[in-house]
Design a protein around this motif. Structure first.
Motif, PDB file in Angstrom:
ATOM      1  N   ILE A  27      15.872  -6.645 -12.970  1.00 58.31           N
ATOM      2  CA  ILE A  27      14.851  -6.237 -12.007  1.00 58.31           C
ATOM      3  C   ILE A  27      15.461  -5.337 -10.934  1.00 58.31           C
ATOM      4  CG2 ILE A  27      13.290  -7.069 -10.200  1.00 58.31           C
ATOM      5  CD1 ILE A  27      12.789  -9.535 -11.918  1.00 58.31           C
ATOM      6  N   ASN A  28      14.770  -4.227 -10.659  1.00 58.51           N
ATOM      7  CA  ASN A  28      15.244  -3.260  -9.675  1.00 58.51           C
ATOM      8  C   ASN A  28      14.121  -2.945  -8.684  1.00 58.51           C
ATOM      9  OD1 ASN A  28      16.794  -1.141  -8.442  1.00 58.51           O
ATOM     10  ND2 ASN A  28      15.615   0.330  -9.650  1.00 58.51           N
ATOM     11  N   ILE A  29      14.349  -3.178  -7.400  1.00 60.51           N
ATOM     12  CA  ILE A  29      13.343  -2.895  -6.374  1.00 60.51           C
ATOM     13  C   ILE A  29      13.487  -1.445  -5.931  1.00 60.51           C
ATOM     14  CG2 ILE A  29      12.478  -3.487  -4.085  1.00 60.51           C
ATOM     15  CD1 ILE A  29      13.648  -6.289  -4.535  1.00 60.51           C
ATOM     16  N   ILE A  30      12.456  -0.646  -6.168  1.00 68.72           N
ATOM     17  CA  ILE A  30      12.549   0.784  -5.853  1.00 68.72           C
ATOM     18  C   ILE A  30      11.916   1.138  -4.514  1.00 68.72           C
ATOM     19  CG2 ILE A  30      12.595   1.423  -8.287  1.00 68.72           C
ATOM     20  CD1 ILE A  30       9.660   2.264  -8.015  1.00 68.72           C
ATOM     21  N   GLY A  31      11.196   0.188  -3.889  1.00 72.27           N
ATOM     22  CA  GLY A  31      10.591   0.510  -2.610  1.00 72.27           C
ATOM     23  C   GLY A  31       9.741  -0.604  -2.050  1.00 72.27           C
ATOM     24  N   GLU A  32       9.270  -0.388  -0.817  1.00 69.78           N
ATOM     25  CA  GLU A  32       8.422  -1.352  -0.126  1.00 69.78           C
ATOM     26  C   GLU A  32       7.285  -0.617   0.582  1.00 69.78           C
ATOM     27  OE1 GLU A  32      10.689  -3.974   2.484  1.00 69.78           O
ATOM     28  OE2 GLU A  32      12.519  -3.298   1.485  1.00 69.78           O
ATOM     29  N   ALA A  33       6.195  -1.342   0.829  1.00 69.29           N
ATOM     30  CA  ALA A  33       5.078  -0.793   1.596  1.00 69.29           C
ATOM     31  C   ALA A  33       4.460  -1.925   2.408  1.00 69.29           C
ATOM     32  CB  ALA A  33       4.034  -0.168   0.674  1.00 69.29           C
ATOM     33  N   GLU A  34       3.896  -1.577   3.564  1.00 66.59           N
ATOM     34  CA  GLU A  34       3.326  -2.590   4.447  1.00 66.59           C
ATOM     35  C   GLU A  34       1.828  -2.774   4.259  1.00 66.59           C
ATOM     36  OE1 GLU A  34       4.334  -1.924   8.501  1.00 66.59           O
ATOM     37  OE2 GLU A  34       6.492  -2.086   8.168  1.00 66.59           O
ATOM     38  N   ASN A  35       1.189  -1.850   3.532  1.00 67.57           N
ATOM     39  CA  ASN A  35      -0.254  -1.959   3.283  1.00 67.57           C
ATOM     40  C   ASN A  35      -0.639  -1.065   2.120  1.00 67.57           C
ATOM     41  OD1 ASN A  35      -0.896   0.799   4.398  1.00 67.57           O
ATOM     42  ND2 ASN A  35      -0.156  -0.159   6.289  1.00 67.57           N
ATOM     43  N   GLY A  36      -1.914  -1.138   1.731  1.00 63.05           N
ATOM     44  CA  GLY A  36      -2.374  -0.381   0.579  1.00 63.05           C
ATOM     45  C   GLY A  36      -2.255   1.129   0.739  1.00 63.05           C
ATOM     46  N   ARG A  37      -2.457   1.607   1.947  1.00 61.44           N
ATOM     47  CA  ARG A  37      -2.382   3.055   2.171  1.00 61.44           C
ATOM     48  C   ARG A  37      -0.946   3.554   1.966  1.00 61.44           C
ATOM     49  NH1 ARG A  37      -5.120   5.260   7.509  1.00 61.44           N
ATOM     50  NH2 ARG A  37      -6.918   4.438   6.340  1.00 61.44           N
ATOM     51  N   GLU A  38       0.021   2.810   2.504  1.00 60.97           N
ATOM     52  CA  GLU A  38       1.423   3.180   2.293  1.00 60.97           C
ATOM     53  C   GLU A  38       1.771   3.125   0.809  1.00 60.97           C
ATOM     54  OE1 GLU A  38       4.362   1.146   4.547  1.00 60.97           O
ATOM     55  OE2 GLU A  38       3.527   1.711   6.485  1.00 60.97           O
ATOM     56  N   LEU A  39       1.217   2.138   0.133  1.00 60.97           N
ATOM     57  CA  LEU A  39       1.445   2.008  -1.307  1.00 60.97           C
ATOM     58  C   LEU A  39       0.986   3.254  -2.048  1.00 60.97           C
ATOM     59  CD1 LEU A  39       1.744   0.616  -4.111  1.00 60.97           C
ATOM     60  CD2 LEU A  39      -0.477  -0.440  -3.693  1.00 60.97           C
ATOM     61  N   MET A  40      -0.232   3.708  -1.771  1.00 55.15           N
ATOM     62  CA  MET A  40      -0.771   4.863  -2.489  1.00 55.15           C
ATOM     63  C   MET A  40       0.046   6.128  -2.193  1.00 55.15           C
ATOM     64  SD  MET A  40      -2.980   3.286  -4.185  1.00 55.15           S
ATOM     65  CE  MET A  40      -3.520   4.733  -5.117  1.00 55.15           C
ATOM     66  N   SER A  41       0.558   6.246  -0.982  1.00 52.07           N
ATOM     67  CA  SER A  41       1.414   7.387  -0.628  1.00 52.07           C
ATOM     68  C   SER A  41       2.723   7.321  -1.408  1.00 52.07           C
ATOM     69  CB  SER A  41       1.710   7.391   0.874  1.00 52.07           C
ATOM     70  OG  SER A  41       0.532   7.588   1.621  1.00 52.07           O
ATOM     71  N   PHE A  42       3.262   6.107  -1.547  1.00 53.97           N
ATOM     72  CA  PHE A  42       4.511   5.921  -2.299  1.00 53.97           C
ATOM     73  C   PHE A  42       4.321   6.326  -3.763  1.00 53.97           C
ATOM     74  CE2 PHE A  42       7.580   3.675  -4.851  1.00 53.97           C
ATOM     75  CZ  PHE A  42       8.752   3.686  -4.098  1.00 53.97           C
ATOM     76  N   GLU A  44       2.580   8.527  -5.054  1.00 56.60           N
ATOM     77  CA  GLU A  44       2.554   9.971  -5.269  1.00 56.60           C
ATOM     78  C   GLU A  44       3.946  10.523  -5.541  1.00 56.60           C
ATOM     79  OE1 GLU A  44       0.737  11.681  -1.857  1.00 56.60           O
ATOM     80  OE2 GLU A  44      -1.249  10.803  -2.234  1.00 56.60           O
ATOM     81  N   LYS A  45       4.967   9.747  -5.170  1.00 57.32           N
ATOM     82  CA  LYS A  45       6.346  10.205  -5.322  1.00 57.32           C
ATOM     83  C   LYS A  45       7.081   9.486  -6.449  1.00 57.32           C
ATOM     84  CE  LYS A  45       6.435  10.772  -0.295  1.00 57.32           C
ATOM     85  NZ  LYS A  45       7.021  10.272   0.971  1.00 57.32           N
ATOM     86  N   GLN A  46       6.773   8.207  -6.622  1.00 56.57           N
ATOM     87  CA  GLN A  46       7.477   7.413  -7.629  1.00 56.57           C
ATOM     88  C   GLN A  46       6.567   6.308  -8.152  1.00 56.57           C
ATOM     89  OE1 GLN A  46      11.220   5.954  -6.180  1.00 56.57           O
ATOM     90  NE2 GLN A  46      11.969   5.330  -8.196  1.00 56.57           N
ATOM     91  N   ILE A  47       6.627   6.068  -9.471  1.00 55.41           N
ATOM     92  CA  ILE A  47       5.758   5.078 -10.108  1.00 55.41           C
ATOM     93  C   ILE A  47       6.580   3.868 -10.558  1.00 55.41           C
ATOM     94  CG2 ILE A  47       4.044   4.653 -11.899  1.00 55.41           C
ATOM     95  CD1 ILE A  47       3.233   6.805  -9.939  1.00 55.41           C
ATOM     96  N   PRO A  48       6.258   2.687 -10.052  1.00 55.85           N
ATOM     97  CA  PRO A  48       6.965   1.471 -10.486  1.00 55.85           C
ATOM     98  C   PRO A  48       6.369   0.938 -11.787  1.00 55.85           C
ATOM     99  CG  PRO A  48       5.322   0.883  -8.882  1.00 55.85           C
ATOM    100  CD  PRO A  48       5.256   2.396  -9.013  1.00 55.85           C
TER     101      PRO A  48
END
Length: 220
Positions: A27-42, A44-48
């Motif tokens: 398992i590799n953690i590629i990122g974090e987000a604090e809410n759904g909006r941050e998630l959708m922005s993430f 756009e750059k990388q898909i987990p």
């Protein structure tokens, strides 16, 4: 390697989950987000491969975020992180295509198992959560003319061919497409087409929702 994105508005929760997931080399953690909006922005750059999603968050909660993810990135698996009291979020999450649920206080082995199960295309519902969902759905049906609802669901089920019904039951049991291929001696592409047709006929959005649908029919 399974790439994970953590979405939770509480940093302490994210840190705890990261510590748990660091125990598994697959398992590799590629990122974090604090809410759904941050998630959708993430996204756009990388898909987990898998998103671990809290339900109660500011700006955009996990239920709405799950809907957007499934509309735009249908192959990304979404596991809802929930507490035992968040029934409304659980039901809406299923409708929006969530691939599984895990309680926030689950042990490290359960969380890792949930990730790997969802990644492999199977269904994983915490037994307590699953029982709660089915019980609540049965109660709702009773309050809102359960017989009529049952007839409607049974009618939809009758639209399936025998082979589609075989596939639907195996999906509801948590089998992946590869597992179904072995049981029914079909190609993976054929199974995928059957699953798509089943969703269309039953007006469902996910394997989890199909499992609940089948469970409801079996209650009567």
């Amino acid at each position: 390697m399974i790439n994970i994105l953590l979405v939770d508005d509480q940093e302490i929760v994210r840190e705890g989950i990261k510590m748990i997931l660091s125990l598994d080399e697959e398992i590799n953690i590629i990122g974090e987000a604090e809410n759904g909006r941050e998630l959708m922005s993430f996204l756009e750059k990388q898909i987990p491969d898998v998103i671990l999603m809290d339900v109660r968050m500011p700006v955009m909660d996990g239920v709405e975020a799950t809907k957007l993810v499934k509309e735009q990135y249908k192959d990304v698996k979404v596991i809802i992180l929930t507490t035992f009291t968040e029934d409304e979020y659980i039901f809406k999450g299923i409708k929006n295509g969530a691939d599984g649920y895990i309680l926030k206080d689950a042990g490290s082995e359960d969380i890792i198992k949930a990730i790997k199960t969802a990644y492999n295309g199977n269904i994983l519902l915490n037994p307590e959560v699953a029982a709660k969902i089915v019980k609540a759905y049965k109660s709702i049906s009773t309050e809102k003319q359960n017989l009529d609802k049952y007839k409607t669901q049974k009618y939809k089920l009758d639209l399936l061919t025998k082979r589609e019904m075989d596939v639907a039951k195996l999906v509801a049991e948590g089998k992946s497409n590869k597992d179904i291929c072995k049981v029914l001696f079909l190609s993976e592409g054929t199974v995928k087409n059957y699953v798509t047709k089943i969703f269309e006929k039953l007006q469902l959005n996910s394997r989890t929702e199909l499992a609940v649908f089948i469970s409801q029919i079996q209650l009567y």
